[in-house]
Design a protein around this motif. Structure first.
Motif, PDB file in Angstrom:
ATOM      1  N   PRO A  62       0.830  -1.199   0.000  1.00 50.89           N
ATOM      2  CA  PRO A  62       0.000   0.000   0.000  1.00 50.89           C
ATOM      3  C   PRO A  62       0.860   1.243   0.000  1.00 50.89           C
ATOM      4  O   PRO A  62       1.997   1.258   0.477  1.00 50.89           O
ATOM      5  N   ALA A  63       0.293   2.350  -0.531  1.00 45.10           N
ATOM      6  CA  ALA A  63       1.025   3.610  -0.655  1.00 45.10           C
ATOM      7  C   ALA A  63       1.492   4.114   0.683  1.00 45.10           C
ATOM      8  O   ALA A  63       0.766   4.073   1.662  1.00 45.10           O
ATOM      9  N   LYS A  64       2.781   4.601   0.721  1.00 49.87           N
ATOM     10  CA  LYS A  64       3.333   5.178   1.949  1.00 49.87           C
ATOM     11  C   LYS A  64       4.408   6.172   1.562  1.00 49.87           C
ATOM     12  O   LYS A  64       4.785   6.313   0.399  1.00 49.87           O
ATOM     13  N   GLU A  65       4.901   6.916   2.533  1.00 49.59           N
ATOM     14  CA  GLU A  65       5.912   7.940   2.285  1.00 49.59           C
ATOM     15  C   GLU A  65       7.254   7.286   1.930  1.00 49.59           C
ATOM     16  O   GLU A  65       7.807   6.509   2.717  1.00 49.59           O
ATOM     17  N   GLU A  66       7.759   7.519   0.682  1.00 51.53           N
ATOM     18  CA  GLU A  66       9.088   7.054   0.310  1.00 51.53           C
ATOM     19  C   GLU A  66       9.504   7.798  -0.954  1.00 51.53           C
ATOM     20  O   GLU A  66       8.718   8.503  -1.575  1.00 51.53           O
ATOM     21  N   ASN A  67      10.743   7.606  -1.365  1.00 50.97           N
ATOM     22  CA  ASN A  67      11.284   8.407  -2.451  1.00 50.97           C
ATOM     23  C   ASN A  67      11.547   7.635  -3.733  1.00 50.97           C
ATOM     24  O   ASN A  67      11.768   8.228  -4.783  1.00 50.97           O
ATOM     25  N   SER A  68      11.573   6.330  -3.678  1.00 53.21           N
ATOM     26  CA  SER A  68      11.912   5.580  -4.881  1.00 53.21           C
ATOM     27  C   SER A  68      10.884   4.480  -5.104  1.00 53.21           C
ATOM     28  O   SER A  68      10.418   3.861  -4.165  1.00 53.21           O
ATOM     29  N   PRO A  69      10.527   4.226  -6.357  1.00 51.99           N
ATOM     30  CA  PRO A  69       9.517   3.209  -6.639  1.00 51.99           C
ATOM     31  C   PRO A  69      10.102   1.822  -6.700  1.00 51.99           C
ATOM     32  O   PRO A  69      11.234   1.621  -7.076  1.00 51.99           O
ATOM     33  N   THR A  70       9.301   0.828  -6.364  1.00 53.49           N
ATOM     34  CA  THR A  70       9.636  -0.578  -6.556  1.00 53.49           C
ATOM     35  C   THR A  70       8.382  -1.269  -7.052  1.00 53.49           C
ATOM     36  O   THR A  70       7.273  -0.872  -6.716  1.00 53.49           O
ATOM     37  N   GLY A  71       8.529  -2.323  -7.822  1.00 54.42           N
ATOM     38  CA  GLY A  71       7.364  -3.062  -8.270  1.00 54.42           C
ATOM     39  C   GLY A  71       7.345  -3.237  -9.767  1.00 54.42           C
ATOM     40  O   GLY A  71       8.356  -3.145 -10.446  1.00 54.42           O
ATOM     41  N   THR A  72       6.148  -3.506 -10.317  1.00 51.18           N
ATOM     42  CA  THR A  72       5.958  -3.740 -11.739  1.00 51.18           C
ATOM     43  C   THR A  72       5.172  -2.608 -12.346  1.00 51.18           C
ATOM     44  O   THR A  72       4.673  -1.734 -11.646  1.00 51.18           O
ATOM     45  N   THR A  73       5.061  -2.625 -13.678  1.00 56.57           N
ATOM     46  CA  THR A  73       4.315  -1.575 -14.370  1.00 56.57           C
ATOM     47  C   THR A  73       2.905  -2.042 -14.701  1.00 56.57           C
ATOM     48  O   THR A  73       2.647  -3.245 -14.818  1.00 56.57           O
ATOM     49  N   ALA A  74       1.996  -1.070 -14.829  1.00 54.32           N
ATOM     50  CA  ALA A  74       0.610  -1.354 -15.216  1.00 54.32           C
ATOM     51  C   ALA A  74       0.150  -0.249 -16.153  1.00 54.32           C
ATOM     52  O   ALA A  74       0.660   0.880 -16.106  1.00 54.32           O
ATOM     53  N   GLU A  75      -0.821  -0.562 -17.004  1.00 54.02           N
ATOM     54  CA  GLU A  75      -1.279   0.398 -17.992  1.00 54.02           C
ATOM     55  C   GLU A  75      -2.474   1.181 -17.479  1.00 54.02           C
ATOM     56  O   GLU A  75      -3.373   0.625 -16.827  1.00 54.02           O
ATOM     57  N   VAL A  76      -2.518   2.472 -17.781  1.00 52.43           N
ATOM     58  CA  VAL A  76      -3.680   3.303 -17.440  1.00 52.43           C
ATOM     59  C   VAL A  76      -4.852   2.861 -18.303  1.00 52.43           C
ATOM     60  O   VAL A  76      -4.704   2.648 -19.500  1.00 52.43           O
ATOM     61  N   GLU A  77      -6.031   2.707 -17.689  1.00 53.75           N
ATOM     62  CA  GLU A  77      -7.233   2.294 -18.409  1.00 53.75           C
ATOM     63  C   GLU A  77      -8.363   3.282 -18.153  1.00 53.75           C
ATOM     64  O   GLU A  77      -8.368   4.006 -17.152  1.00 53.75           O
ATOM     65  N   ARG A  78      -9.317   3.270 -19.073  1.00 55.05           N
ATOM     66  CA  ARG A  78     -10.552   4.034 -18.844  1.00 55.05           C
ATOM     67  C   ARG A  78     -11.691   3.047 -18.566  1.00 55.05           C
ATOM     68  O   ARG A  78     -11.776   1.994 -19.193  1.00 55.05           O
ATOM     69  N   GLY A  79     -12.546   3.419 -17.657  1.00 56.12           N
ATOM     70  CA  GLY A  79     -13.649   2.533 -17.294  1.00 56.12           C
ATOM     71  C   GLY A  79     -14.611   3.227 -16.349  1.00 56.12           C
ATOM     72  O   GLY A  79     -14.559   4.442 -16.161  1.00 56.12           O
ATOM     73  N   SER A  80     -15.461   2.446 -15.755  1.00 56.67           N
ATOM     74  CA  SER A  80     -16.478   2.969 -14.819  1.00 56.67           C
ATOM     75  C   SER A  80     -16.014   2.767 -13.389  1.00 56.67           C
ATOM     76  O   SER A  80     -15.396   1.745 -13.058  1.00 56.67           O
ATOM     77  N   ILE A  81     -16.330   3.715 -12.555  1.00 55.74           N
ATOM     78  CA  ILE A  81     -16.012   3.613 -11.135  1.00 55.74           C
ATOM     79  C   ILE A  81     -17.277   3.875 -10.333  1.00 55.74           C
ATOM     80  O   ILE A  81     -18.075   4.757 -10.675  1.00 55.74           O
ATOM     81  N   VAL A  82     -17.494   3.072  -9.328  1.00 58.03           N
ATOM     82  CA  VAL A  82     -18.729   3.141  -8.538  1.00 58.03           C
ATOM     83  C   VAL A  82     -18.373   3.186  -7.057  1.00 58.03           C
ATOM     84  O   VAL A  82     -17.528   2.421  -6.586  1.00 58.03           O
ATOM     85  N   GLU A  83     -19.044   4.102  -6.349  1.00 63.98           N
ATOM     86  CA  GLU A  83     -18.910   4.141  -4.889  1.00 63.98           C
ATOM     87  C   GLU A  83     -20.154   3.512  -4.289  1.00 63.98           C
ATOM     88  O   GLU A  83     -21.281   3.890  -4.614  1.00 63.98           O
ATOM     89  N   ARG A  84     -19.957   2.548  -3.418  1.00 64.49           N
ATOM     90  CA  ARG A  84     -21.079   1.820  -2.829  1.00 64.49           C
ATOM     91  C   ARG A  84     -20.960   1.757  -1.312  1.00 64.49           C
ATOM     92  O   ARG A  84     -19.872   1.879  -0.762  1.00 64.49           O
TER      93      ARG A  84
END
Length: 392
Positions: free
Chosen positions: A25-47
């Motif tokens: 989960p996101a936290k305070e740090e200065n350098s990224p680690t992990g894999t890449t993912a593509e930005v997508e468009r879609g629907s978002i719902v708050e329930r």
């Protein structure tokens, strides 16, 4: 449910199209680690998620106004009932006997009233005849008294002139006195008739009492007939018998005469509309409004989703073990809602808001630095560029 965040990115992010996907989960740090993912468009719902139970539109406990032995129960559990249909009947033998007694008492009271009225008419006719005779007698006696008095006065004058004897005078005087007495007697007879007329008021009062007695007996008959009618119970609504608490031959008590509320015969439910009563946490109740769409699922049909809408929000919460929840009533609107049965446990998803054609990235792609949100965008050369974003 995995929460998706709205990503408002600059045009450069769209151009790059890729960013780092973090494994934590996101936290305070200065350098990224992990894999890449593509930005997508879609629907978002708050329930808002909640649990609840299915309830009918209306549940009516059926009781009988009368007490006695059940002799007929035409309907059993799960059977459909039409409004006005006979659904229970008690042994009416005692009530029928009461109706016969009430009818006999009413006929007796009517007979007494008729007799009193006829007696009054007869007395009024006799009194009228007596008054006529008395008036005639007074007229005759008055004329005779006047004539006798005048004759006695003439003879008295003749006696003073020595033209009539003393015997003639005495006879005329006696006749005048007798006529005067007859007149007084005739007048007394008229006074007696007037006294009899006043006595007729007693008879008229007896008639009024007899009329009141007839009305009392009418009411008693109506009560007896109503009690007889109460031995039959008809359905107050179209519905389905959901419970039946008694059997033929059982003795039941009336809710009118029994302080315990009487015996419940059965419950009839109106299933033409179905609802779900959901308990919503106080932290989420402010987001709930009328007509919000909902998705309903039950264990009996785990792969099926039923549609619904919010129709009622309780203005008062319920505190259980310091946890406050508010009851929200949701009407099931799906055409196949008849698959649901009262008291089923239901899972509820109330849609608070939704947005289509929105930029979406996983929550793990975001990290925070100095209180702000950032992602690393992969550029065309494969390098990483840090970009500030806004989420919502």
């Amino acid at each position: 449910m995995k929460k998706l965040l709205l990503l408002a990115l600059l045009a450069a992010i769209m151009a790059g199209g890729y960013f780092f996907m973090r494994e934590e989960p996101a936290k305070e740090e200065n350098s990224p680690t992990g894999t890449t993912a593509e930005v997508e468009r879609g629907s978002i719902v708050e329930r808002v998620d909640s649990d609840g139970k299915v309830v009918s539109n209306l549940d009516v406990e059926i009781k009988c106004k009368a007490s006695g032995e059940v002799v007929s129960l035409p309907y059993d559990v799960s059977q459909k009932v039409k409004k006005g249909a006979l659904i229970a009947e008690l042994d009416p033998v005692d009530e029928k006997r009461s109706v016969r007694q009430a009818k006999a008492a009413l006929e007796s009271a009517r007979a007494k009233l008729t007799s009193a009225k006829e007696e009054l008419l007869l007395e009024e006719a006799n009194l009228s005849s007596e008054r006529g005779r008395a008036n005639s007698a007074i007229i005759a006696a008055s004329a005779k008294e006047e004539d006798s008095r005048a004759k006695a006065k003439r003879i008295e004058e003749l006696l003073a002139s020595k033209l009539a004897s003393r015997e003639e005078y005495d006879t005329a005087r006696t006749t005048a006195v007798t006529a005067e007495a007859d007149l007084k007697e005739a007048r007394l007879s008229l006074d007696e008739i007037e006294a009899k007329e006043r006595a007729l008021e007693v008879t008229r009062q007896s008639i009024r009492i007899a009329e009141t007695e007839v009305e009392i007996k009418k009411i008693a008959l109506e009560v007896a007939e109503q009690r007889l009618a109460d031995t039959k119970v008809v359905s107050p609504l179209d519905g389905i018998v959901t419970t039946r608490e008694v059997q033929v031959g059982q003795i039941i008590s009336s809710p009118i005469s029994n302080v315990g509320g009487g015996t419940t015969l059965m419950t009839i439910s109106d299933l033409s509309r179905l609802f779900v009563l959901a308990s919503v946490d106080e932290a989420d109740i402010g987001k709930i409004t009328l007509d919000q769409p909902t998705i309903i699922t039950v264990d009996a049909y785990p792969s099926k989703k039923f549609d619904g809408r919010v129709v009622q929000i309780s203005p008062k919460g319920v505190n259980v073990s310091n946890v406050v929840t508010f009851e929200v009533k949701i009407e099931v609107t799906s055409e196949d809602k008849n698959l649901l049965l009262p008291e089923m446990t239901a899972a509820i998803e109330i849609t608070i808001s939704s947005s289509d054609n929105t930029l979406l990235i996983p929550d793990g792609a975001i990290y925070r630095k100095k209180g702000e949100n950032f992602v690393f965008v992969v550029d065309a050369s494969g390098g990483n560029t840090e970009r500030k974003i806004e989420v919502g």
